[in-house]
Enzyme design. Structure first.
Site, PDB file in Angstrom:
ATOM      1  N   ASP A 145      41.523  41.126  50.073  1.00  0.00           N
ATOM      2  CA  ASP A 145      41.691  42.320  50.902  1.00  0.00           C
ATOM      3  C   ASP A 145      42.831  42.067  51.873  1.00  0.00           C
ATOM      4  O   ASP A 145      42.968  40.954  52.402  1.00  0.00           O
ATOM      5  CB  ASP A 145      40.408  42.634  51.680  1.00  0.00           C
ATOM      6  CG  ASP A 145      39.300  43.163  50.781  1.00  0.00           C
ATOM      7  OD1 ASP A 145      39.621  43.712  49.714  1.00  0.00           O
ATOM      8  OD2 ASP A 145      38.119  43.018  51.149  1.00  0.00           O
ATOM      9  N   ASP A 159      39.748  49.366  46.398  1.00  0.00           N
ATOM     10  CA  ASP A 159      38.829  50.118  47.256  1.00  0.00           C
ATOM     11  C   ASP A 159      39.314  51.546  47.472  1.00  0.00           C
ATOM     12  O   ASP A 159      38.509  52.488  47.517  1.00  0.00           O
ATOM     13  CB  ASP A 159      38.679  49.415  48.605  1.00  0.00           C
ATOM     14  CG  ASP A 159      38.058  48.033  48.477  1.00  0.00           C
ATOM     15  OD1 ASP A 159      37.333  47.800  47.503  1.00  0.00           O
ATOM     16  OD2 ASP A 159      38.312  47.187  49.353  1.00  0.00           O
TER      17      ASP A 159
END
Length: 217
Positions: A145, A159
């Site tokens: 991330d 995401d």
């Protein structure tokens, strides 16, 4: 109100399913594949760049702080949730991906659903690649991330794809009332529809010699 003996009861309105040719279905599946592969490639490439260019724990503010690049390794689910049960997320992602491709894609009858399922598959597959390919090992790999908005968990392109898919599916299924096969479900019968589909609504038809109508039975 109960209909009297001999009353005819009209069936509820049925969704209108479009008639699709084999070529049209191939185009819809092709659109799904293009969206899914594009989202997957974009997710993988951006993660490779992030790992190569960003130092963990050192934020890089962009756009006046509206967007921050901050590299982390996430063992949990989307938006860094559910840490500690990484194998469960990996297996669940595999099941979701197989279900979408094997059960839902063959039913595609609307281009927006092709886009929605393509985005969903891209997001699930993107994070699944990390689960299998990154440390500490298969099914336990930590997801990369690196995108952060103010007051929002750190996320990645996968995401974003999953979130966009969820929003689009809600719009199609709840707001537009469009099924995955392209059928359109009626929101509710209008007076004209009621007269056309349920001619005996609000009255009973009785067999008493010559047929006659009794209003407001």
């Amino acid at each position: 109100m109960q209909a009297a003996r001999g009353a005819t009861v009209a069936p509820p309105p049925q969704p209108a399913a479009p008639v699709l040719t084999a070529a049209h279905r191939r185009r819809l599946r092709g659109l799904f594949a293009v969206v899914a592969l594009t989202g997957l490639v974009l997710d993988v490439v951006t993660k490779v760049v992030a790992v190569g260019q960003l130092e963990p724990g050192r934020p890089v503010p962009l756009l006046g702080g509206l967007l921050t690049l901050l590299l982390i390794r996430n063992p949990g689910a989307a938006f860094s949730t559910g840490e500690g049960i990484t194998p469960v997320f990996a297996l669940a992602a595999c099941a979701v991906l197989v279900f979408v491709v094997a059960r839902l894609v063959p039913k595609l009858g609307h281009p927006a659903w092709s886009v929605a399922l393509g985005l969903l598959s891209a997001g699930v597959a993107g994070n699944l690649v990390d689960r299998f390919a990154r440390q500490p090992g298969p099914l336990r790999g930590h997801v990369v991330d690196f995108l952060q908005l103010p007051h929002w968990p750190i996320f990645n392109v996968a995401d974003m794809c999953i979130t966009a898919a969820a929003v689009l599916i809600m719009v199609l299924a709840v707001v537009k009332n469009v099924g995955i096969g392209g059928e359109r479900y009626p929101r509710g019968a209008t007076p004209a529809q009621s007269a056309a589909t349920a001619p005996s609504a609000g009255r009973a038809v009785v067999d008493d010699g010559p047929r006659r109508e009794v209003e407001d039975a």
